[in-house]
Design an enzyme around this catalytic site. Structure first.
Site, PDB file in Angstrom:
ATOM      1  N   ASN A 319       1.033  -1.125  -0.265  1.00 45.31           N
ATOM      2  CA  ASN A 319      -0.069   0.079  -0.271  1.00 45.31           C
ATOM      3  C   ASN A 319       0.712   1.345  -0.289  1.00 45.31           C
ATOM      4  OD1 ASN A 319      -2.221  -1.534   0.400  1.00 45.31           O
ATOM      5  ND2 ASN A 319      -2.128  -1.573   2.463  1.00 45.31           N
ATOM      6  N   HIS A 321       2.943   2.618   2.337  1.00 46.58           N
ATOM      7  CA  HIS A 321       4.062   3.161   3.320  1.00 46.58           C
ATOM      8  C   HIS A 321       4.067   2.192   4.289  1.00 46.58           C
ATOM      9  CE1 HIS A 321      -0.920   1.754   4.878  1.00 46.58           C
ATOM     10  NE2 HIS A 321       0.242   1.224   5.842  1.00 46.58           N
ATOM     11  N   CYS A 356       3.895   7.043   6.921  1.00 48.08           N
ATOM     12  CA  CYS A 356       4.767   7.721   6.860  1.00 48.08           C
ATOM     13  C   CYS A 356       5.577   7.021   5.571  1.00 48.08           C
ATOM     14  CB  CYS A 356       6.046   7.717   8.269  1.00 48.08           C
ATOM     15  SG  CYS A 356       7.103   5.792   7.728  1.00 48.08           S
TER      16      CYS A 356
END
Length: 420
Positions: A319, A321, A356
């Site tokens: 995904n 991240h 993040c």
């Protein structure tokens, strides 16, 4: 052939006169196609026939020191072998090619048998789906998978690291969704979630480690899901040692939905609930959650700070991240080395605030509630953590608990006491 060449280097070859005396050696039948005693076709008489006869000549067979005559109908002699034929060690040698083949066969058979014995599992539990994708248990409501602790999954303490155990939990959860036929795209997304660009993200996790497995141990991971409020899902895990049945890890977590495009939290659609609802188990969490509020650290309150932490490409999941297990490693980056050397992680509570990406630069902050000194090595420790971006945005808050671990000197003393 190899044996003959090697032997000829050590023993003299009969002269041409001796070879000539063997020209009319033992044969069966007559003519150029006749067979000698060793059933090898003899070539017509020529300049090299003496060498051929010499190479195939053998002494008269003996049994208990007595000459044995072959039957006339089986073996006919044109002339008896002259008594002057020298008896050398070479003439008494067996057929080395046959002997070498027999020895080789024996050794190969022994090696194969030893290999089969060596590959037999030393513990019956190692056959229990040690490398499979797992199976459903408890009437299909829970999922079970086994893992073998690899050499590259252990740390300086010769036990599995906390990241290894957390990866096992994550792998079991994903295989649970996949084997149930609910995985469509993304990290555990169901078909209805994919239609709406929804993905799962972890909001909170509480882990309690009772013991750490060692290299070669096989652990069993059970996992199941339960509802958490209107829009969340709780997933629990219980890890045990396959050999002893001892509990290793208990963990519980809360997951929520996030829109993959907007990166904002979303409500759970009825269609998604109908997909995962049949797999919900109505039961309490496997471990009690730590309900205490996690304080926010800053550079003034934190005792230890590690700056300039950046994710690598391999730290990102599908995904795009950072994988939540990577956050745990970053949190421990700022933990004091004195604690890591004298204590082991016994539990942790994590609250995930935001994700993040690969271009993020982070800081890890840690504050220790009780300083670890030489006089307090037997004390249970507790630390508070914060992982944030350089601009101050929080990524994750956490609290860790540490218990004393026995040093090598203490272990040596315990072994010495046990031996006496």
């Amino acid at each position: 052939m190899v044996a003959s060449i090697a032997t000829s280097a050590f023993f003299p070859v009969p002269s041409s006169s001796s070879a000539a005396s063997l020209k009319n050696s033992k044969t069966i039948g007559e003519g150029s196609d006749s067979l000698n005693v060793r059933r090898i076709a003899a070539k017509p008489a020529s300049a090299s026939s003496a060498m051929q006869v010499k190479a195939n000549a053998q002494a008269v067979p003996k049994i208990n020191g007595s000459n044995v005559c072959l039957k006339p109908e089986t073996l006919k002699h044109d002339d008896d072998v002259p008594s002057s034929v020298p008896r050398t060690f070479y003439n008494q040698l067996p057929d080395w090619s046959v002997l070498l083949a027999a020895i080789t066969t024996i050794f190969l058979a022994a090696e194969k048998q030893w290999t089969l014995i060596d590959w037999k599992p030393r513990r019956p539990d190692m056959l229990a789906d040690a490398f499979g994708l797992g199976k459903f248990v408890q009437d299909g409501l829970a999922f079970r998978q086994n893992f073998s602790i690899r050499s590259y999954e252990i740390g300086a303490d010769r036990t599995a690291s906390i990241e290894t155990l957390m990866n096992h939990l994550q792998e079991t959860a994903l295989n649970h969704v996949r084997i149930a036929g609910l995985m469509d795209d993304g990290f555990g997304s169901t078909p209805e979630m994919t239609k709406r660009n929804l993905i799962w993200v972890v909001a909170k996790m509480h882990v309690f480690v009772e013991k750490y497995p060692s290299w070669g141990d096989v652990v069993q991971v059970d996992t199941w899901v339960s509802p958490s409020g209107k829009n969340g899902m709780r997933r629990d895990w219980h890890v045990i040692d396959c050999q002893t049945g001892e509990s290793i890890v208990k963990a519980t977590s809360v997951w929520v939905l996030m829109n993959k495009n907007t990166r904002k939290l979303a409500k759970m659609p009825d269609e998604v609930r109908s997909e995962i609802g049949p797999y919900f188990i109505e039961r309490t969490a496997v471990v009690d959650e730590d309900s205490r509020k996690l304080p926010k650290l800053d550079h003034n309150t934190a005792q230890h700070v590690r700056k300039s932490l950046t994710p690598r490409w391999g730290d990102l999941d599908v995904n795009q991240h950072v994988n939540n297990v990577k956050y745990i490693g970053w949190i421990l980056e700022s933990a004091p080395t004195s604690i890591l050397e004298s204590h082991e992680l016994a539990g942790m509570t994590l609250e995930y605030r935001r994700e993040c990406g690969r271009d993020s630069v982070l800081q890890s902050l840690t504050s220790v509630s009780t300083e670890c000194s030489d006089g307090l090595q037997g004390t249970t420790m507790e630390c508070v953590h914060l992982l944030q971006l350089e601009n101050g945005d929080e990524i994750i808050r956490g609290r860790t608990k540490w218990r004393p671990k026995r040093t090598g000197l203490q272990q040596h003393g315990a072994l010495a006491t046990a031996s006496t």
